[in-house]
Design a protein around this motif. Sequence first.
Motif, mmCIF file in Angstrom:
data_model
loop_
_atom_site.group_PDB
_atom_site.id
_atom_site.type_symbol
_atom_site.label_atom_id
_atom_site.label_comp_id
_atom_site.label_asym_id
_atom_site.label_seq_id
_atom_site.Cartn_x
_atom_site.Cartn_y
_atom_site.Cartn_z
ATOM 1 N N ARG A 283 0.827 -1.206 0.000
ATOM 2 C CA ARG A 283 0.000 0.000 0.000
ATOM 3 C C ARG A 283 0.859 1.252 0.000
ATOM 4 O O ARG A 283 0.513 2.254 -0.640
ATOM 5 N N GLN A 284 1.971 1.227 0.718
ATOM 6 C CA GLN A 284 2.819 2.410 0.802
ATOM 7 C C GLN A 284 3.447 2.777 -0.533
ATOM 8 O O GLN A 284 3.872 3.912 -0.731
ATOM 9 N N GLU A 285 3.530 1.812 -1.456
ATOM 10 C CA GLU A 285 4.122 2.082 -2.769
ATOM 11 C C GLU A 285 3.099 2.576 -3.784
ATOM 12 O O GLU A 285 3.477 3.024 -4.863
ATOM 13 N N LEU A 286 1.823 2.513 -3.441
ATOM 14 C CA LEU A 286 0.785 2.985 -4.347
ATOM 15 C C LEU A 286 0.673 4.503 -4.303
ATOM 16 O O LEU A 286 0.922 5.138 -3.275
ATOM 17 N N ALA A 287 0.283 5.087 -5.425
ATOM 18 C CA ALA A 287 -0.042 6.506 -5.442
ATOM 19 C C ALA A 287 -1.349 6.722 -4.688
ATOM 20 O O ALA A 287 -2.146 5.799 -4.496
ATOM 21 N N LEU A 288 -1.592 7.963 -4.269
ATOM 22 C CA LEU A 288 -2.765 8.263 -3.447
ATOM 23 C C LEU A 288 -4.067 7.819 -4.104
ATOM 24 O O LEU A 288 -4.943 7.238 -3.451
ATOM 25 N N ARG A 289 -4.206 8.070 -5.387
ATOM 26 C CA ARG A 289 -5.448 7.730 -6.070
ATOM 27 C C ARG A 289 -5.691 6.227 -6.017
ATOM 28 O O ARG A 289 -6.808 5.769 -5.772
ATOM 29 N N GLN A 290 -4.644 5.455 -6.229
ATOM 30 C CA GLN A 290 -4.798 4.000 -6.202
ATOM 31 C C GLN A 290 -5.040 3.489 -4.791
ATOM 32 O O GLN A 290 -5.761 2.503 -4.599
ATOM 33 N N LYS A 291 -4.464 4.143 -3.798
ATOM 34 C CA LYS A 291 -4.746 3.761 -2.410
ATOM 35 C C LYS A 291 -6.226 3.919 -2.104
ATOM 36 O O LYS A 291 -6.851 3.026 -1.509
ATOM 37 N N ASN A 292 -6.781 5.050 -2.492
ATOM 38 C CA ASN A 292 -8.192 5.296 -2.209
ATOM 39 C C ASN A 292 -9.085 4.275 -2.909
ATOM 40 O O ASN A 292 -10.068 3.786 -2.340
ATOM 41 N N GLN A 293 -8.739 3.941 -4.155
ATOM 42 C CA GLN A 293 -9.545 2.967 -4.885
ATOM 43 C C GLN A 293 -9.480 1.590 -4.231
ATOM 44 O O GLN A 293 -10.494 0.905 -4.088
ATOM 45 N N ALA A 294 -8.279 1.184 -3.831
ATOM 46 C CA ALA A 294 -8.121 -0.130 -3.203
ATOM 47 C C ALA A 294 -8.784 -0.170 -1.830
ATOM 48 O O ALA A 294 -9.319 -1.204 -1.417
ATOM 49 N N ASP A 295 -8.751 0.943 -1.097
ATOM 50 C CA ASP A 295 -9.377 0.990 0.219
ATOM 51 C C ASP A 295 -10.902 0.906 0.117
ATOM 52 O O ASP A 295 -11.558 0.246 0.930
ATOM 53 N N ASP A 296 -11.463 1.578 -0.883
ATOM 54 C CA ASP A 296 -12.919 1.630 -1.007
ATOM 55 C C ASP A 296 -13.499 0.389 -1.682
ATOM 56 O O ASP A 296 -14.632 -0.004 -1.398
ATOM 57 N N PHE A 297 -12.749 -0.217 -2.582
ATOM 58 C CA PHE A 297 -13.197 -1.418 -3.289
ATOM 59 C C PHE A 297 -12.168 -2.516 -3.046
ATOM 60 O O PHE A 297 -11.181 -2.636 -3.769
ATOM 61 N N GLN A 298 -12.406 -3.297 -1.980
ATOM 62 C CA GLN A 298 -11.395 -4.238 -1.516
ATOM 63 C C GLN A 298 -11.165 -5.409 -2.449
ATOM 64 O O GLN A 298 -10.109 -6.037 -2.418
ATOM 65 N N PHE A 299 -12.137 -5.727 -3.291
ATOM 66 C CA PHE A 299 -11.967 -6.848 -4.210
ATOM 67 C C PHE A 299 -11.389 -6.327 -5.525
ATOM 68 O O PHE A 299 -12.104 -6.065 -6.482
ATOM 69 N N GLN A 300 -10.059 -6.182 -5.544
ATOM 70 C CA GLN A 300 -9.356 -5.773 -6.757
ATOM 71 C C GLN A 300 -9.170 -7.030 -7.603
ATOM 72 O O GLN A 300 -8.137 -7.693 -7.565
ATOM 73 N N THR A 301 -10.181 -7.354 -8.404
ATOM 74 C CA THR A 301 -10.261 -8.669 -9.024
ATOM 75 C C THR A 301 -9.323 -8.871 -10.204
ATOM 76 O O THR A 301 -9.039 -10.001 -10.588
ATOM 77 N N ASN A 302 -8.858 -7.798 -10.812
ATOM 78 C CA ASN A 302 -8.025 -7.914 -12.008
ATOM 79 C C ASN A 302 -8.804 -8.512 -13.180
ATOM 80 O O ASN A 302 -8.208 -9.048 -14.119
ATOM 81 N N ILE A 303 -10.132 -8.452 -13.108
ATOM 82 C CA ILE A 303 -10.964 -8.909 -14.220
ATOM 83 C C ILE A 303 -11.001 -7.810 -15.275
ATOM 84 O O ILE A 303 -11.302 -6.658 -14.982
ATOM 85 N N GLY A 304 -10.676 -8.183 -16.510
ATOM 86 C CA GLY A 304 -10.616 -7.204 -17.579
ATOM 87 C C GLY A 304 -11.871 -7.195 -18.432
ATOM 88 O O GLY A 304 -12.613 -8.174 -18.500
ATOM 89 N N VAL A 305 -12.099 -6.057 -19.093
ATOM 90 C CA VAL A 305 -13.210 -5.916 -20.024
ATOM 91 C C VAL A 305 -12.685 -5.214 -21.271
ATOM 92 O O VAL A 305 -12.076 -4.146 -21.187
ATOM 93 N N SER A 306 -12.891 -5.837 -22.418
ATOM 94 C CA SER A 306 -12.536 -5.200 -23.686
ATOM 95 C C SER A 306 -13.369 -5.820 -24.786
ATOM 96 O O SER A 306 -13.719 -7.008 -24.734
ATOM 97 N N ASP A 307 -13.705 -5.001 -25.778
ATOM 98 C CA ASP A 307 -14.522 -5.446 -26.914
ATOM 99 C C ASP A 307 -15.832 -6.084 -26.451
ATOM 100 O O ASP A 307 -16.323 -7.048 -27.052
ATOM 101 N N GLY A 308 -16.356 -5.577 -25.339
ATOM 102 C CA GLY A 308 -17.619 -6.093 -24.826
ATOM 103 C C GLY A 308 -17.528 -7.452 -24.180
ATOM 104 O O GLY A 308 -18.557 -8.069 -23.879
ATOM 105 N N LYS A 309 -16.314 -7.943 -23.919
ATOM 106 C CA LYS A 309 -16.135 -9.265 -23.324
ATOM 107 C C LYS A 309 -15.403 -9.155 -21.995
ATOM 108 O O LYS A 309 -14.523 -8.308 -21.826
ATOM 109 N N VAL A 310 -15.795 -10.025 -21.076
ATOM 110 C CA VAL A 310 -15.084 -10.120 -19.800
ATOM 111 C C VAL A 310 -13.937 -11.100 -19.972
ATOM 112 O O VAL A 310 -14.115 -12.214 -20.478
ATOM 113 N N LYS A 311 -12.730 -10.690 -19.561
ATOM 114 C CA LYS A 311 -11.540 -11.504 -19.759
ATOM 115 C C LYS A 311 -10.816 -11.708 -18.439
ATOM 116 O O LYS A 311 -10.818 -10.822 -17.572
ATOM 117 N N LEU A 312 -10.185 -12.866 -18.311
ATOM 118 C CA LEU A 312 -9.444 -13.206 -17.101
ATOM 119 C C LEU A 312 -7.951 -13.267 -17.394
ATOM 120 O O LEU A 312 -7.547 -13.525 -18.539
#
Length: 762
Positions: A109-138
Motif C-alpha cells: 500500500r505504501q508504494e501505491l499513489a494516493l489515487r490508487q490507495k483510495n480505490q483499493a481501500d474503497d473497493f477491496q476486491f481488486q479482481t483484475n478482471i478485464g473488459v474489452s470489446d464487450g467481453k469479460v476476460k481473465l
Amino acid sequence: MAQRLFRINLLAYVCLSVFLVLAIPSGSVCAAERPRIALVLSGGGAKGAAHIGVLQVLEEMRIPVDIVLGTSMGSYVAGMYAMGYSADEVRDKTLHLDWNKGYQDGVTRQELALRQKNQADDFQFQTNIGVSDGKVKLPEGVYQGHGMAALLRDATSNLPTMRSFNELPIPYRAVATDIETVQPVILSQGNLALAMQASMSIPGALKPVEIDGKLLADGGIVNNLPVDIAKRMGAQVVIAVDISDKLKSRNELDSALGIIDQLTTYMTRSGTEKQLALMTSHDILLTPDVAGFAVADFERMPQIVERGRSAAYLAMDKLRRLSLSPAEYEAYQQAKLDRRSQLNVQPAYYLDRIVIHNNSRLSDEVLRQMLQVETGKVQTTQNLEAGIERINALGTFERVTYEIADEQGQNVLVVNVTEKRWGPNYLDFTLGFEDDFHSRSNYMYGAAYTLTNLSDYGAEWRNEAILGSWKKISSEFYAPLDAGQKFYGQFGAAYRNETRAVFFDLGQDLWGKEITSGEGYVNLENSTWVLTSEMGWNVRPWSRVGLGLEGSTSSLSLQGYANRERVNSWGPYLFYLHDTLDSRFFPATGSYGSLRLASIHAKGEEAISPDGEWGLTSDMELRQPWQLTSRQVVDWRLTAGGSSVDELVPIYLQDLGGLFNLSGYQRYQLNGRYKLFGALIYRYRILENNFGALKAPVYTGWSLERGNVWNSKSEINWDDMHTAGSLYIGSDSFIGPVYLAYGRSDSGESAFYFLFGNAFGQ
C-alpha cells in the motif's frame, strides 16, 4: 648412452606412477581419469530444498560436480550452485528469501499513489478482471510472475545475460515446457533468473514466461528429471535427485481433488520413469523422503534440507567411489572459485544506455520518469528494483522486468513493459455489512469500472455504483498533465442518496410546522447531485495539493413533514492529503493527514434564505500509529470539522457514533455543525495467519476515545465532551476488516458491533 638414459627415465616414470596410485586414498578417483559427473535435480516446489541437503553431503564427501541441471525448483537450486556458491551459501540464500512474495504481484500500500490507495481501500476486491470489446476476460495466471521475477533477480545477484550458461562456474541447463507445443525446451543461454522463472512457472498459478517467442512454463510437465540432457552434455556419471510425488493408493483417492492430483502426478511420473530408464549401473539415484511436505511448505525448508542429507548419507557407499583426495578437491574448488570471480556479479552497475521495450499505450517518457534511472552513472540494484516497482505500481501492466545486457562492452539496462492483455478496462467490487445488535443494520455492495491509459500520460475514467443502506453513483475523469504525472486535472459527477437520524431542538418551527415540546432525532433523507472540477499537484506519490470548484443540488426530506427542501450550493475548495500508512484499517507504520477548506454559497427555499448565504466548511484528520513491538501497535487519531453555513436543516453534517468513533453510540447518533474527536487504539496481533498470497492476521485490543459535536463554535468545550472506550477482536481479511466489539460511553450508552467491509471499517 642415450638409449640407456631413456630406459632409466622410463623406469623412474613407471615407479613414480605406481607410487602416486598407491598414495591416493581408497575410494578416490584420480583427477586425470575421473568421470564427468552431472547432478540432475527434479522439481517439487518447497520440497526442492532437499537438493541443498544433497549438495552439502556431496561437498562433505569431496565429490565434484561438472554439470548441473534441473527442472522447476530443481532449476533454481541447480542455477545457484552453477554460479559457484557453496552448498551452505545456497542454503542461506534460499532460506532467507521470502518465497511467498514470489506469488504476489501487487506492490505494498505504501508504494501505491494516493489515487490508487483510495480505490483499493474503497473497493477491496481488486479482481483484475478485464473488459474489452464487450467481453469479460481473465488473466492467464493467478499471478503474473512479477514477484517471482524480483525474487529470482535478488537470488542471482542480478547476473547479466550470458551468451551461454557454459560460462558459469559449472555448466548449467534448465528445462521448461513450450505451452503451445507441449514440448521440452532446454534453456542454455540468456538471463539466468529468467531461465529459472520459466522453468518454475506452474501453469494456472504463474503466467508463462516468453523467451525467444515461445511461451514457457514449468518443465515438470514434460521432463521433471532431465537425465537425457545430462548425458547429451557428456556426463559419464549422473547423480539424479528425484523428489517428485508418487502415485496415490486407492484408499487415498477419496475426493475429486485427490483424483485430479493423481492424474497430474501420473503425467509427471510417466516422464520421470522414462528418464530413470536411461540410467545405468554407473549412475546414482537419490530419493529423499519428502512425504508429508507440500510444494508450498516454504517455512519448513530447514527440515526438508535435512531429508536431502539423509538420502545422500544412505547412498554413501555408492557415492564414495566418486570422492577426490583433499588435494584434488581443493584444486577443483579453487578452479570453481576462479571462474566465479570472473562472473559480472555486482551490487551496482555503471549504465551506458537504457532500452525500453514498451508494449503499452503509455509513452516511453512516462516509463522513464517512473524508472528514475539515469545513464552515465552508477546505479545500485536497489535503485533499479525501486524503479521497476514504481512502474508496476501504476497497476496496468501484467509484467515489468529488466536485465543488464553487455553489448559491445557497454552495460545496457533493458526494461520490458507489457500492458495487461486482458484489459484495458477493469472491474473492482466492494461489500460491507454492519450491525449493532440493537436497532441499526447497514449494508452495501458495489462495483467499479475503470477505463485506463486513455492518454499517453495515463488518463483514466472511473465509474462507481454502490447500493444498499446508502446509494452512490459516480463518474470521474482523471488526466495527468505531464509525463511525470505530477500535475493533473479531474472532472467528476456523482449522485448520493442517504438517510440518517438528525438531532433537532423540536421547539423550533420546521418548515412552517410548530413543534412545542422536547428535543429528539428525526430521519433526514438527503438526495444530492454533485459536479466537481479540480486541478492538483502530486507533490510526492503519497501527498497531494488540490484546488477545485464544486456545485451541488440537494433535496432534503424530514420524516413526518410533507415539505421537501431544495438547496443549491457552490464554491471553491482547497485540500491537502498525505498518506503513507501501510494499512488503512490496521496500520503499523506511516502517517496520515488531511485538510479540506471550502467556501460555500448555499441557497434554499425555507431552511436556508432564498437569497443565499456564504459560509466556510472545514475537515481535518490526523493519524499516527506507533509500533511498540513486532506484535503491538498504538494508533492515535484526531478529527475535527465544522460549518458556518447557518441552515436550519443541516446539510454539512459532522457526526459521531459507531466503533472507534465514540464507541457505545450508534453510528451517526451524535451530529451537529462542529466536531472534535480523538482516540487512542491499542492493538495486539494474536495470530499471524500468513498463507503466502493470502493473509488474515487476527488482533485484539482496546480503545479510549473522547469527543463531541456542537451546533455553534461558542458551545465547544472540553468539559462538554464524552468519554468512551471499546474492547474488540478483529482481522485484516481478504473481504476487508472484520470486527466484533463492545463499546460503552460515560453517559451509559453501550453497543455491540459486528462489521466487515471497507465501507464500515475504521
